[in-house]
Enzyme design. Structure first.
Site, PDB file in Angstrom:
ATOM      1  N   CYS A 183      -3.615   9.653   2.155  1.00 40.51           N
ATOM      2  CA  CYS A 183      -2.804   8.572   1.582  1.00 40.51           C
ATOM      3  C   CYS A 183      -1.522   9.083   0.935  1.00 40.51           C
ATOM      4  CB  CYS A 183      -3.627   7.785   0.558  1.00 40.51           C
ATOM      5  SG  CYS A 183      -4.914   6.754   1.281  1.00 40.51           S
TER       6      CYS A 183
ATOM      7  N   LYS B   9       0.839  -1.209   0.000  1.00 38.04           N
ATOM      8  CA  LYS B   9       0.000   0.000   0.000  1.00 38.04           C
ATOM      9  C   LYS B   9       0.870   1.254   0.000  1.00 38.04           C
ATOM     10  CE  LYS B   9      -3.346   2.937   0.427  1.00 38.04           C
ATOM     11  NZ  LYS B   9      -4.296   2.969   1.535  1.00 38.04           N
TER      12      LYS B   9
END
Length: 416
Positions: A270, A216
């Site tokens: 993010c 990720k």
């Protein structure tokens, strides 16, 4: 493993849509959040965040009784942790992750854990966070065994499955996207796959928890590095008096070139955050990733300098900042470069400041004592002499561009 009940800890931009999707598949879902207002809102069949169509599905699953919200964890077959992982406030660390929310989630669910349960960490985390979660759970429940000690023979299964959805398309991508599932043992991975296959049409690919964590971070670091290239190009083009949008359009006609669009910086929970978790873990090795972060973090100040220069041309500058969210058509202000730019302009006292953000009803508390006025696009175009496009919301894209002709326009998104 027969899954009947799922407990989702954290009912924010990821947790609530995930809870709603699972509940729509007929399972009983208990949503847990420390925010009483959010809990009450959800139990009333309403939502406290902006995400297309989420209100419809939440209303449906609350009405059928498949989703309820509470501030206290309850017994379940599966526990999913979707809490924030912001930066730590420790000045000795370089943008390290604050895992205290994960630790608090572990403390919340530990008392109700039972043999055979699955615990999945969905929060974007630095490498090793899933192991820390298992450790915190084992400290609270020494009567149960965990995979770091017993592997496939543990009482509790622990895995990491990072969310990989795009705000504005969360409901679709929760179902359609492939999922990387990293168990702390093969048994953990298998049980986690059984969970995700109940609502995911994409492929569920298994690996180790540490690899899933880094996967990720790698995805968002890749994006960050490529955005940094575009942002650096935009600064170069400003100096050389070249239209960066035309330049990129021309360069992208090469069959193996795909330059992304520049902007006022990089925001969100993010891309603006995750690369630092890699840098924090390997500060000597992550040279390119660090430099990309520095380039993108510097871009807002380049925009601010342009606004200050424009304001100097007016006796009474009125500056309208179009957009405060970190990306188009959402209300999420986390790590938003647009919001950072507005704060800096307030501090510099460059003139009268207007904010146009169609997805929020009130300015954030950080601007409560400022003289910034939240207004409409129509009002801003009527009274402002400087327009700063910071977010490419659909309302700005479809606006009559002739209305901007008499203004000084600083367009960081290339829509005017």
């Amino acid at each position: 493993m027969m899954i009947k009940t799922v407990c989702v800890v954290g009912l924010g931009y990821i947790g609530l849509p995930t809870a709603a999707i699972i509940a729509s598949r007929g399972m009983q879902v208990i949503g847990v959040d420390v925010n009483q207002t959010a809990v009450d809102t959800i139990n009333a069949g309403e939502i406290h965040i902006v995400e297309p169509d989420l209100d419809i599905i939440v209303r449906s699953v609350v009405t059928t009784g498949n989703l309820k919200a509470t501030t206290t964890a309850e017994k379940a077959d599966v526990f999913m942790v979707a809490v924030p992982t912001p930066f730590t406030q420790d000045d000795t660390c370089d943008h390290a992750a604050d895992l205290s929310y994960i630790q608090s989630a572990a403390q919340a669910i530990a008392p109700v854990l039972e043999k055979g349960n699955l615990v999945v960490l969905e929060s974007t985390s630095p490498v090793g966070a899933t192991e820390k979660l298992a450790h915190w759970l084992s400290e609270a429940r020494p009567d149960l065994s965990f995979p770091q000690d017993k592997g496939d023979y543990a009482d509790i299964n622990v895995a990491h499955c990072p969310e990989r959805v795009l705000p504005g398309y969360v409901l679709q991508e929760l179902v359609s996207n492939d999922r990387v599932i990293g168990g702390m043992s093969q048994a953990c991975s298998d049980k986690a796959v059984a969970l995700y296959q109940t609502f995911v049409r994409g492929e569920c690919i298994t690996t180790h928890a540490r690899t899933a964590e880094l996967a990720k971070l790698t995805e968002n670091s890749f994006r960050d590095v490529n955005i940094a290239f575009a942002n650096e190009l935009s600064v170069i083009c400003d100096k050389l008096k070249i239209n960066v949008w035309e330049l990129i359009k021309l360069a992208n006609r090469h069959p193996r070139v795909n330059i992304l669009s520049p902007g006022p910086g990089v925001g969100g929970h993010c891309i603006a955050v995750d690369p630092w978790f890699i840098v924090s873990s390997c500060p000597q090795e992550a040279k390119l990733i660090r430099q990309a972060r520095l380039i993108n973090d510097a871009k807002p100040f380049h925009v601010i300098d342009k606004v200050v220069q424009a304001a100097d041309e007016f006796k009474r500058p009125v500056i309208a900042c179009l957009g405060l969210a970190f990306k188009a058509d959402i209300d999420d202000l986390r790590e938003s470069p647009a919001l950072q730019i507005l704060h800096e302009l307030v501090d510099k006292e460059v003139g009268t400041l207007l904010a146009v953000e169609p997805n929020i009803k009130t300015l954030p508390s950080s601007l409560a004592q400022s003289k910034v006025e939240l207004t409409t696009l129509e009002t801003a175009l009527d009274v402002a002499n400087i327009i700063v496009v910071l977010v490419d919301h659909k309302q700005f894209k479809v606006a009559d561009k002739t209305q901007f002709a008499s203004k000084v326009v600083i367009d960081t998104r290339g829509i005017i």
